[in-house]
Design a protein around this motif. Sequence first.
Motif, mmCIF file in Angstrom:
data_model
loop_
_atom_site.group_PDB
_atom_site.id
_atom_site.type_symbol
_atom_site.label_atom_id
_atom_site.label_comp_id
_atom_site.label_asym_id
_atom_site.label_seq_id
_atom_site.Cartn_x
_atom_site.Cartn_y
_atom_site.Cartn_z
ATOM 1 N N LYS C 8 0.855 -1.174 0.000
ATOM 2 C CA LYS C 8 0.000 0.000 0.000
ATOM 3 C C LYS C 8 0.898 1.232 0.000
ATOM 4 N N GLN C 175 -3.535 4.998 -0.585
ATOM 5 C CA GLN C 175 -4.390 3.837 -0.326
ATOM 6 C C GLN C 175 -4.178 2.697 -1.317
ATOM 7 N N MET C 176 -3.674 2.996 -2.513
ATOM 8 C CA MET C 176 -3.589 1.937 -3.530
ATOM 9 C C MET C 176 -2.436 0.984 -3.245
ATOM 10 N N MET C 177 -2.575 -0.252 -3.769
ATOM 11 C CA MET C 177 -1.487 -1.226 -3.679
ATOM 12 C C MET C 177 -0.924 -1.471 -5.067
#
Lengths: 179, 251, 356
Positions: C8, C175-177
């Motif tokens: 993340k 927030q993104m992975m």
Amino acid sequence: MVEELIIAGFGGQGVMLMGQLLSYAGMREAKNVSWMPSYGPEMRGGTANCSVVISTDSIGSPIVTEPMTLIVMNRPSLDRFEQAVRPGGLLIHNSSLIDREPERTDIRIIAVPAVEMAREVGSDRVANMCVLGAYLAATGVVAYESVAECLKEVLPERRHDLIPLNLKALARGASMVKP
Amino acid sequence: MKQVYAVPKSLQPQATHYCPGCTHGIAHKLVAETIDELGVRDRAIGVAPVGCAVFAYDYFDCDFQQAAHGRAPAVATGIRRVVPDAVVFTYQGDGDLASIGAAEIIHAAMRGERISVIFINNAVYGMTGGQMAPTTLVGQKTTTSPAGRELGHAGSPIRIAEMLATIPGAAYVARVSLSSPANVARAKKAIRKAFDTQLSGAGFSLVECLSTCPTNWGMAPIEAMEWLEKNMIPYYPLGEFRTPEGGASNG
Amino acid sequence: MAERKLFKGNEAVAEAAVRAGCRFFFGYPITPQNEIPEYMSRRLPEVGGVFLQAESEIAAINMVYGAAGAGGRVMTSSSSPGISLKQEGISYIAGAELPCLIVNMVRGGPGLGGIQAAQSDYFQAVKGGGHGDYHCIVYTPSSVQEMVDLTMQAFDVAERYRMPVMILGDAVLGQMMEPVVLPDPRPTDAASAGWATTGARDGRAPRLINSIYLKPDELFQHNLKLQARFEQAKAAEVRYEAVNTDDADVVLVAYGTTSRVCRSAMDRARAAGVRVGLVRPITVSPFPYQAIADVARTARALLTVEMSLGQMVEDVRLAVCGAAPVHFYGTTGGIVPTASAIAEEARKIAMAEVGK
């Protein structure tokens, strides 16, 4: 090759985990992947969704607004996202919990009675894996074996005893779909 | 001939910019003597406030950081966590510590941060020209309370030592006065105890020093001392409010 | 190839900082960056470092000041409203010539705003934020891997120029992975050895960390020194990426998450026969003025895309200096622009310009 999908459902149905599992599997296959969750107050008991992109090229936007594939686990998610699916795309829905038929006629639609299937293999907690199995069989975006391998990384260690059950659910879901 | 007095080694040999009759010089000397006695000048790191003592680093002969208004306890926390064996002290006035920096001092005490705080309470903002401080007494005239501090409008003066003494992490909290030789001798003992508390690892320590500001009070130095004893001590009683041994003694 | 791990964004920044030798973290909770302090609270004690949750953002940034002044490799992170609170301390840190890393995972404003991604803190990050004549070096990563790489670099750059460095991310990046390759951990060097207040040991002269210069000529000279150092950074640290700009009729200019969407928009537009290129600033302070001036000589028009109502576009206009029209497309409040909308905007601009 590029796949852009949205997975949506109630919090607790395991939609984030489904997305992460696909991302891990894609990475395992040396593809580019991105996973983007919805977050904030809506996570607290409301609907949850994530965007997943799997591509052999570099990934532009990680936020999917017009999915090639939509997986919905509940009725509010179908209502919210059905119209966003690209023409010619794929919609997989959890027909155990969704009390209406999709309206779209320009996309492929697969209904998975996920809760009943999951009970057949042992626990309705793996309904999400039945749906994911159907998705893998329908698209082949990542290999079943890759997903199976990645269960270890996505599930916390204390849940590793549930891996055989998850594998059964994936296989059960896959068995109902012809590629 | 026997030498009976010398400037502390931890002070630089130079005149200060403080006004005639100001008690900052006394407080500086007591802190410097304490550092000398403990032999910790080479690991002492001071934090200067915003206020009259902003240039404290010009007078102390040890490492210093100058902090934003009220933030000295936070800056000292940062130093403390990076240099574990340093002897860290802040030197703050009443506007700095009790008003704009109230959160920082409370939470440094809450954490039991191993720092020693010298808190100069002279009931007025000095450097900016005599405005009302959180410690200004009811009825006291300042440039922003020209008719005297009014309880119903500005509220009551804050008793920092008593408030911080309620905090478990505050291992040593005392209030002293710099208004007479006997009181200065007691002040010295309290400052030494504050540093001892830090060195023993017991936690946070603070010495509130009742001080005069002849310039902004509009008084001669001796008159100011008398005013302090007559007006401030009744509202701000002297004593130890919390000690590492668990005791407290007023008066 | 080194092992790729799925991270993340927020956690990637934190792990990269640890590997860059950061040993001190002071912060205060705020969405959407909480994974950074949470990660640090677990990770820093493992490497002998210190995580401390402060009583406020104001206290946290002043702890950073104290720790940096004492020679610690130190960082803080927050999101927009919290970064506003930190501005006092950032100004003091700049004035006192202290190195540190500040991460801003930007959310929508003004005020409490929202918690979704935005780029509306550009002015604050690039044009000062706090009071006084100073600059921060500001990086704008656009992927989780770049967050790792730029975080590693940020500490070195902060120490080289003795100024605060900011990672200007946003809620999406946090927030993104994505898969990342993590670099090997580096030892913390003693870049601060010559000036940090660690105690006047072994007979050395006392040191002072300070930002007050009451004499006008001294403050003037101090500001000139800070400015000269930023001029060095301008000459050496500007970074950007240019894609498909050689033949482009319309060049998109975007950073961070928006540049990712623009890349998709560029691909769509090209597939539809519209020649679109992209310039992506990786530093927005110092800003890649020259790179944008260069594309303005060959492109028919530029289109700046931001998750704000027009902030970076002012720097793009400064760079272009009238050489080509500069258009703007922005969304705000947490809405991320879509690739199709940007592609359509670029198509319309291309049609209008070609028709001229």
